[in-house]
Design a protein around this motif. Sequence first.
Motif, PDB file in Angstrom:
ATOM      1  N   TYR A   1      -9.844  -0.078   0.611  1.00 25.36           N
ATOM      2  CA  TYR A   1      -8.843   0.735  -0.061  1.00 25.36           C
ATOM      3  C   TYR A   1      -7.339   0.368   0.237  1.00 25.36           C
TER       4      TYR A   1
ATOM      5  N   ASP B   1      -7.141   0.032   9.844  1.00 19.52           N
ATOM      6  CA  ASP B   1      -7.354  -0.108   8.424  1.00 19.52           C
ATOM      7  C   ASP B   1      -7.153  -1.509   8.142  1.00 19.52           C
TER       8      ASP B   1
ATOM      9  N   TYR C   1       0.775  -1.022  -0.163  1.00 18.47           N
ATOM     10  CA  TYR C   1       0.019  -0.009  -0.262  1.00 18.47           C
ATOM     11  C   TYR C   1       0.900   1.331  -0.141  1.00 18.47           C
TER      12      TYR C   1
ATOM     13  N   ARG D   1      -3.032   9.653  10.872  1.00 13.39           N
ATOM     14  CA  ARG D   1      -3.570   8.987   9.846  1.00 13.39           C
ATOM     15  C   ARG D   1      -4.188  10.116   8.723  1.00 13.39           C
ATOM     16  N   LYS D   2      -4.966  10.962   9.360  1.00 12.08           N
ATOM     17  CA  LYS D   2      -5.493  12.008   8.530  1.00 12.08           C
ATOM     18  C   LYS D   2      -4.638  12.760   7.717  1.00 12.08           C
ATOM     19  N   GLU D   3      -3.539  13.292   8.655  1.00  8.16           N
ATOM     20  CA  GLU D   3      -2.693  14.193   7.951  1.00  8.16           C
ATOM     21  C   GLU D   3      -1.453  13.619   7.086  1.00  8.16           C
ATOM     22  N   LYS D   4      -0.996  12.461   7.460  1.00  9.41           N
ATOM     23  CA  LYS D   4       0.060  11.765   6.690  1.00  9.41           C
ATOM     24  C   LYS D   4      -0.361  10.638   6.096  1.00  9.41           C
ATOM     25  N   GLY D   5      -1.478  10.093   5.893  1.00  9.24           N
ATOM     26  CA  GLY D   5      -1.961   8.754   5.052  1.00  9.24           C
ATOM     27  C   GLY D   5      -1.298   7.716   5.973  1.00  9.24           C
TER      28      GLY D   5
ATOM     29  N   THR E   1       0.831   3.687  -3.113  1.00 11.06           N
ATOM     30  CA  THR E   1      -0.010   4.931  -2.845  1.00 11.06           C
ATOM     31  C   THR E   1       1.083   6.107  -2.462  1.00 11.06           C
ATOM     32  N   LYS E   2       2.312   5.824  -1.903  1.00  8.62           N
ATOM     33  CA  LYS E   2       3.002   7.086  -1.342  1.00  8.62           C
ATOM     34  C   LYS E   2       4.313   7.221  -2.379  1.00  8.62           C
TER      35      LYS E   2
ATOM     36  N   LEU F   1      -1.288   4.023   7.531  1.00 11.58           N
ATOM     37  CA  LEU F   1      -2.311   3.127   8.013  1.00 11.58           C
ATOM     38  C   LEU F   1      -2.205   2.673   9.464  1.00 11.58           C
TER      39      LEU F   1
ATOM     40  N   CYS G   1       4.730   4.012   6.056  1.00 10.75           N
ATOM     41  CA  CYS G   1       3.258   3.589   5.768  1.00 10.75           C
ATOM     42  C   CYS G   1       2.277   3.162   6.450  1.00 10.75           C
TER      43      CYS G   1
END
Length: 396
Positions: free
Chosen positions: A269, A247, A120, A214-218, A124-125, A220, A186
């Motif tokens: 996701y 997650d 992931y 989680r919100k700011e840096k994505g 994604t990153k 998991l 991650c």
Amino acid sequence: MLTKENMVELGQKYSMNTFDRGDRVMVSGQGSYLTDSDGNTYLDFISGIAVNTLGHSHPKIANALYEQSQKLMHAANTVWYEPTIKASQRLIEYSVLDKVFFSNSGAEANEGAIKLARKYGEETKDKDATEIITMKQSFHGRTMATLKATGQESFHKNFGPHLEGFKYVEFNDSQALKEAVTDQTCAVMLEVIQGEGGVNTVSDGFVETIKQLRKEKGILVILDEVQTGIGRTGNMFAYEQVNLEPDIMTLAKGIGGGFPTGAFLAKNYVAEHFKVGDHGTTFGGNPMAAACINTVLDVMEEEDLIKNVNERSAQLKEGIKDLMKKYDKLNSIKGSGLLIGIEYDGDVKPVIDACYENRLMITSAKGNVLRLLPPLNVSKEEIEEALTKLDQVLAD
Ligand SMILES: Cc1ncc(COP(=O)(O)O)c(C=O)c1O
């Protein structure tokens, strides 16, 4: 017929010396009790370390195993099995996750979760966004990845070279966690209650920090609910108590009621990053395991075991509080539901040995903690009996 002495001698001769098994041989179990080869009966407040959700030899588990073995024990994960489909659906419907992958153990569930989080991160990153932050005093298993994910140096020693990509922070230290997160992170991986690490519960403040990151840096959130999941803490999953939706979540231990099985679950996701061939297992989720999972869930529903966990937990905690008034070596009560720790002022080994002698089986956790893990269907009388036995041991 082997004598007990023969068995212990042969066990020592032929088994690797990785467990301190003492000199007891268990031959049978019924409900909350185990019987040894001398015919002594023990009240089992270890439950195979949080495994025997319904106690020993539950007739419905035995029957499920028998019936399933008559139909189909194993084919291959190139086909579907009805019990496994049902078990998947039920775990998903109980949780906030969308997809499941069955494993054979807790360590394997965590291995899968680590792989999924890495893929992931990469997709994604960034190619290098595969770092996972775990907690000091955590315990995630004994395989090469989970051993390194475990935030305790004593488990790493002698087994290098180790897998890269793990960083550790002090459990519940929000500042340390914020400082540890980089563009390469991650996931953060933790137990809601550290079972082996001392029965330590995640704090509200730490939960808030994790959510914010989680919100700011994505990143998991991987919750290892191998020990806490499936009703053990008084909710189906411990994350419900602390309001931290994972997650990815891993399960094992109690999920099969004694049959070796585990699972990791993920949100869509995240799960969608696994493609055919990315992960696999020969045995994971076979129909025997699934039949046991379904039976554990059936009995939990039919007998409202979560309610029992909460009632018996309150009773056990009350009883321990009374013991604390009598014995100042008992410092505090930790944990939740039927994952209870008692902080003890001194070495816990002699206490545990004396409990065994008094026919009560309990275990320990890090930091001089006595750990009690009765089955989820333990009765009021059995809790009373355990408290009496503990009282007798402490009085000595
Ligand atoms: C929280 C946690 N994760 C993972 C594991 C490893 O599970 P297993 O022994 O089934 O590999 C354990 C085992 O004690 C555990 O308590």
